[in-house]
Design a protein around this motif. Structure first.
Motif, PDB file in Angstrom:
ATOM      1  N   GLN A   1      14.015  35.340   2.823  1.00  0.00           N
ATOM      2  CA  GLN A   1      12.754  34.765   2.388  1.00  0.00           C
ATOM      3  C   GLN A   1      13.003  33.374   1.829  1.00  0.00           C
ATOM      4  O   GLN A   1      14.014  33.126   1.204  1.00  0.00           O
ATOM      5  CB  GLN A   1      12.085  35.651   1.345  1.00  0.00           C
ATOM      6  CG  GLN A   1      10.705  35.187   0.938  1.00  0.00           C
ATOM      7  CD  GLN A   1       9.951  36.236   0.140  1.00  0.00           C
ATOM      8  OE1 GLN A   1      10.391  37.367   0.044  1.00  0.00           O
ATOM      9  NE2 GLN A   1       8.830  35.846  -0.415  1.00  0.00           N
ATOM     10  N   VAL A   2      12.055  32.476   2.060  1.00  0.00           N
ATOM     11  CA  VAL A   2      12.141  31.107   1.573  1.00  0.00           C
ATOM     12  C   VAL A   2      11.114  30.909   0.473  1.00  0.00           C
ATOM     13  O   VAL A   2       9.943  31.263   0.637  1.00  0.00           O
ATOM     14  CB  VAL A   2      11.881  30.101   2.712  1.00  0.00           C
ATOM     15  CG1 VAL A   2      11.892  28.674   2.172  1.00  0.00           C
ATOM     16  CG2 VAL A   2      12.931  30.255   3.808  1.00  0.00           C
ATOM     17  N   GLN A   3      11.544  30.361  -0.624  1.00  0.00           N
ATOM     18  CA  GLN A   3      10.624  29.990  -1.705  1.00  0.00           C
ATOM     19  C   GLN A   3      10.492  28.474  -1.724  1.00  0.00           C
ATOM     20  O   GLN A   3      11.497  27.757  -1.663  1.00  0.00           O
ATOM     21  CB  GLN A   3      11.117  30.518  -3.048  1.00  0.00           C
ATOM     22  CG  GLN A   3      11.073  32.044  -3.137  1.00  0.00           C
ATOM     23  CD  GLN A   3      11.451  32.555  -4.517  1.00  0.00           C
ATOM     24  OE1 GLN A   3      12.279  31.977  -5.194  1.00  0.00           O
ATOM     25  NE2 GLN A   3      10.825  33.642  -4.922  1.00  0.00           N
ATOM     26  N   LEU A   4       9.249  28.012  -1.827  1.00  0.00           N
ATOM     27  CA  LEU A   4       8.955  26.585  -1.736  1.00  0.00           C
ATOM     28  C   LEU A   4       8.261  26.126  -3.012  1.00  0.00           C
ATOM     29  O   LEU A   4       7.315  26.786  -3.470  1.00  0.00           O
ATOM     30  CB  LEU A   4       8.057  26.304  -0.532  1.00  0.00           C
ATOM     31  CG  LEU A   4       8.590  26.780   0.818  1.00  0.00           C
ATOM     32  CD1 LEU A   4       7.520  26.645   1.898  1.00  0.00           C
ATOM     33  CD2 LEU A   4       9.834  26.004   1.201  1.00  0.00           C
ATOM     34  N   VAL A   5       8.700  25.004  -3.548  1.00  0.00           N
ATOM     35  CA  VAL A   5       8.108  24.457  -4.766  1.00  0.00           C
ATOM     36  C   VAL A   5       7.784  22.981  -4.535  1.00  0.00           C
ATOM     37  O   VAL A   5       8.697  22.170  -4.348  1.00  0.00           O
ATOM     38  CB  VAL A   5       9.042  24.616  -5.968  1.00  0.00           C
ATOM     39  CG1 VAL A   5       8.393  24.004  -7.210  1.00  0.00           C
ATOM     40  CG2 VAL A   5       9.384  26.083  -6.205  1.00  0.00           C
ATOM     41  N   GLU A   6       6.492  22.660  -4.572  1.00  0.00           N
ATOM     42  CA  GLU A   6       6.059  21.273  -4.403  1.00  0.00           C
ATOM     43  C   GLU A   6       6.052  20.541  -5.737  1.00  0.00           C
ATOM     44  O   GLU A   6       5.875  21.150  -6.800  1.00  0.00           O
ATOM     45  CB  GLU A   6       4.646  21.205  -3.811  1.00  0.00           C
ATOM     46  CG  GLU A   6       4.467  21.857  -2.460  1.00  0.00           C
ATOM     47  CD  GLU A   6       3.933  23.261  -2.555  1.00  0.00           C
ATOM     48  OE1 GLU A   6       3.306  23.729  -1.589  1.00  0.00           O
ATOM     49  OE2 GLU A   6       4.140  23.901  -3.609  1.00  0.00           O
ATOM     50  N   SER A   7       6.220  19.233  -5.653  1.00  0.00           N
ATOM     51  CA  SER A   7       6.124  18.371  -6.831  1.00  0.00           C
ATOM     52  C   SER A   7       5.735  16.973  -6.377  1.00  0.00           C
ATOM     53  O   SER A   7       5.753  16.674  -5.174  1.00  0.00           O
ATOM     54  CB  SER A   7       7.443  18.340  -7.596  1.00  0.00           C
ATOM     55  OG  SER A   7       8.482  17.809  -6.778  1.00  0.00           O
ATOM     56  N   GLY A   8       5.374  16.144  -7.343  1.00  0.00           N
ATOM     57  CA  GLY A   8       5.072  14.747  -7.038  1.00  0.00           C
ATOM     58  C   GLY A   8       3.604  14.401  -6.997  1.00  0.00           C
ATOM     59  O   GLY A   8       3.243  13.234  -6.831  1.00  0.00           O
ATOM     60  N   GLY A   9       2.747  15.405  -7.140  1.00  0.00           N
ATOM     61  CA  GLY A   9       1.328  15.111  -7.157  1.00  0.00           C
ATOM     62  C   GLY A   9       0.921  14.424  -8.451  1.00  0.00           C
ATOM     63  O   GLY A   9       1.707  14.304  -9.391  1.00  0.00           O
ATOM     64  N   GLY A  10      -0.326  13.977  -8.490  1.00  0.00           N
ATOM     65  CA  GLY A  10      -0.826  13.319  -9.685  1.00  0.00           C
ATOM     66  C   GLY A  10      -2.074  12.523  -9.399  1.00  0.00           C
ATOM     67  O   GLY A  10      -2.707  12.684  -8.356  1.00  0.00           O
ATOM     68  N   LEU A  11      -2.397  11.660 -10.350  1.00  0.00           N
ATOM     69  CA  LEU A  11      -3.577  10.804 -10.244  1.00  0.00           C
ATOM     70  C   LEU A  11      -3.131   9.402  -9.852  1.00  0.00           C
ATOM     71  O   LEU A  11      -2.220   8.835 -10.475  1.00  0.00           O
ATOM     72  CB  LEU A  11      -4.307  10.775 -11.586  1.00  0.00           C
ATOM     73  CG  LEU A  11      -5.498   9.830 -11.706  1.00  0.00           C
ATOM     74  CD1 LEU A  11      -6.609  10.257 -10.750  1.00  0.00           C
ATOM     75  CD2 LEU A  11      -6.000   9.803 -13.152  1.00  0.00           C
ATOM     76  N   VAL A  12      -3.773   8.852  -8.844  1.00  0.00           N
ATOM     77  CA  VAL A  12      -3.425   7.521  -8.358  1.00  0.00           C
ATOM     78  C   VAL A  12      -4.711   6.793  -7.975  1.00  0.00           C
ATOM     79  O   VAL A  12      -5.684   7.436  -7.570  1.00  0.00           O
ATOM     80  CB  VAL A  12      -2.442   7.605  -7.168  1.00  0.00           C
ATOM     81  CG1 VAL A  12      -3.073   8.305  -5.984  1.00  0.00           C
ATOM     82  CG2 VAL A  12      -1.913   6.240  -6.783  1.00  0.00           C
ATOM     83  N   GLN A  13      -4.704   5.493  -8.115  1.00  0.00           N
ATOM     84  CA  GLN A  13      -5.864   4.700  -7.706  1.00  0.00           C
ATOM     85  C   GLN A  13      -5.885   4.511  -6.190  1.00  0.00           C
ATOM     86  O   GLN A  13      -4.829   4.547  -5.531  1.00  0.00           O
ATOM     87  CB  GLN A  13      -5.838   3.340  -8.387  1.00  0.00           C
ATOM     88  CG  GLN A  13      -6.132   3.388  -9.882  1.00  0.00           C
ATOM     89  CD  GLN A  13      -6.301   2.003 -10.470  1.00  0.00           C
ATOM     90  OE1 GLN A  13      -5.753   1.028  -9.968  1.00  0.00           O
ATOM     91  NE2 GLN A  13      -7.065   1.912 -11.554  1.00  0.00           N
ATOM     92  N   ALA A  14      -7.056   4.324  -5.664  1.00  0.00           N
ATOM     93  CA  ALA A  14      -7.195   4.049  -4.235  1.00  0.00           C
ATOM     94  C   ALA A  14      -6.326   2.856  -3.846  1.00  0.00           C
ATOM     95  O   ALA A  14      -6.257   1.869  -4.573  1.00  0.00           O
ATOM     96  CB  ALA A  14      -8.652   3.786  -3.891  1.00  0.00           C
ATOM     97  N   GLY A  15      -5.648   3.003  -2.718  1.00  0.00           N
ATOM     98  CA  GLY A  15      -4.725   1.977  -2.266  1.00  0.00           C
ATOM     99  C   GLY A  15      -3.296   2.199  -2.699  1.00  0.00           C
ATOM    100  O   GLY A  15      -2.381   1.529  -2.201  1.00  0.00           O
ATOM    101  N   GLY A  16      -3.109   3.124  -3.605  1.00  0.00           N
ATOM    102  CA  GLY A  16      -1.778   3.406  -4.112  1.00  0.00           C
ATOM    103  C   GLY A  16      -0.997   4.361  -3.218  1.00  0.00           C
ATOM    104  O   GLY A  16      -1.461   4.753  -2.144  1.00  0.00           O
ATOM    105  N   SER A  17       0.186   4.712  -3.701  1.00  0.00           N
ATOM    106  CA  SER A  17       1.091   5.573  -2.946  1.00  0.00           C
ATOM    107  C   SER A  17       1.611   6.708  -3.810  1.00  0.00           C
ATOM    108  O   SER A  17       1.694   6.575  -5.041  1.00  0.00           O
ATOM    109  CB  SER A  17       2.287   4.767  -2.424  1.00  0.00           C
ATOM    110  OG  SER A  17       1.878   3.745  -1.540  1.00  0.00           O
ATOM    111  N   LEU A  18       1.959   7.787  -3.165  1.00  0.00           N
ATOM    112  CA  LEU A  18       2.636   8.910  -3.806  1.00  0.00           C
ATOM    113  C   LEU A  18       3.631   9.490  -2.810  1.00  0.00           C
ATOM    114  O   LEU A  18       3.403   9.436  -1.599  1.00  0.00           O
ATOM    115  CB  LEU A  18       1.656  10.013  -4.206  1.00  0.00           C
ATOM    116  CG  LEU A  18       0.836   9.862  -5.473  1.00  0.00           C
ATOM    117  CD1 LEU A  18      -0.132  11.031  -5.596  1.00  0.00           C
ATOM    118  CD2 LEU A  18       1.718   9.783  -6.709  1.00  0.00           C
ATOM    119  N   ARG A  19       4.712  10.069  -3.349  1.00  0.00           N
ATOM    120  CA  ARG A  19       5.617  10.815  -2.495  1.00  0.00           C
ATOM    121  C   ARG A  19       5.701  12.243  -3.021  1.00  0.00           C
ATOM    122  O   ARG A  19       6.118  12.465  -4.164  1.00  0.00           O
ATOM    123  CB  ARG A  19       7.012  10.196  -2.448  1.00  0.00           C
ATOM    124  CG  ARG A  19       7.895  10.883  -1.412  1.00  0.00           C
ATOM    125  CD  ARG A  19       9.267  10.247  -1.255  1.00  0.00           C
ATOM    126  NE  ARG A  19      10.206  10.680  -2.253  1.00  0.00           N
ATOM    127  CZ  ARG A  19      11.526  10.701  -2.097  1.00  0.00           C
ATOM    128  NH1 ARG A  19      12.044  10.308  -0.933  1.00  0.00           N
ATOM    129  NH2 ARG A  19      12.325  11.089  -3.073  1.00  0.00           N
TER     130      ARG A  19
END
Length: 121
Positions: A1-19
């Protein structure tokens, strides 16, 4: 079984970037094609991008091509989603998934818990 954990989300202004990152447990990460999906409030979950086991092949939702880039590092058991030129309509919970089969496009088999991305105008 594979367990997956996401991270890196948040609040950003339009035009910005996130990874976004998705870290996988277990020694079999490289045996799975991986994908990102997203789900906005009141809407169905939709496909964002997918990547092959080696990382050599990728696929994107047509509406996101050119702004989003999926990649993976099998040595780190991690898949990434680079999101540029973000728009308010990109606001969603983003999920990574390990998909079935040997190639891109299989049904999701394992899901992460999701990470919230909010883009303000």
């Amino acid at each position: 079984q594979v367990q997956l954990v996401e991270s890196g989300g948040g609040l950003v202004q339009a035009g910005g970037s996130l990874r976004l990152s998705c870290a996988a447990s277990g020694p079999t990460f490289s045996s799975y094609p991986m994908a990102w999906f997203r789900q906005a409030p009141g809407k169905e979950r939709e496909f964002v991008a997918a990547i092959s086991r080696s990382g050599a092949s990728t696929n994107y939702a047509d509406s996101l091509k050119g702004r989003f880039t999926i990649s993976r590092d099998n040595a780190k058991n991690t898949v990434y989603l680079q999101m540029n030129s973000l728009k308010p309509e990109d606001t969603s919970v983003y999920y990574c998934a390990a998909t079935s089969g040997a190639i891109i496009g299989g049904a999701p088999r394992y899901w992460g818990q999701g990470t919230q991305v909010t883009v303000s105008s």
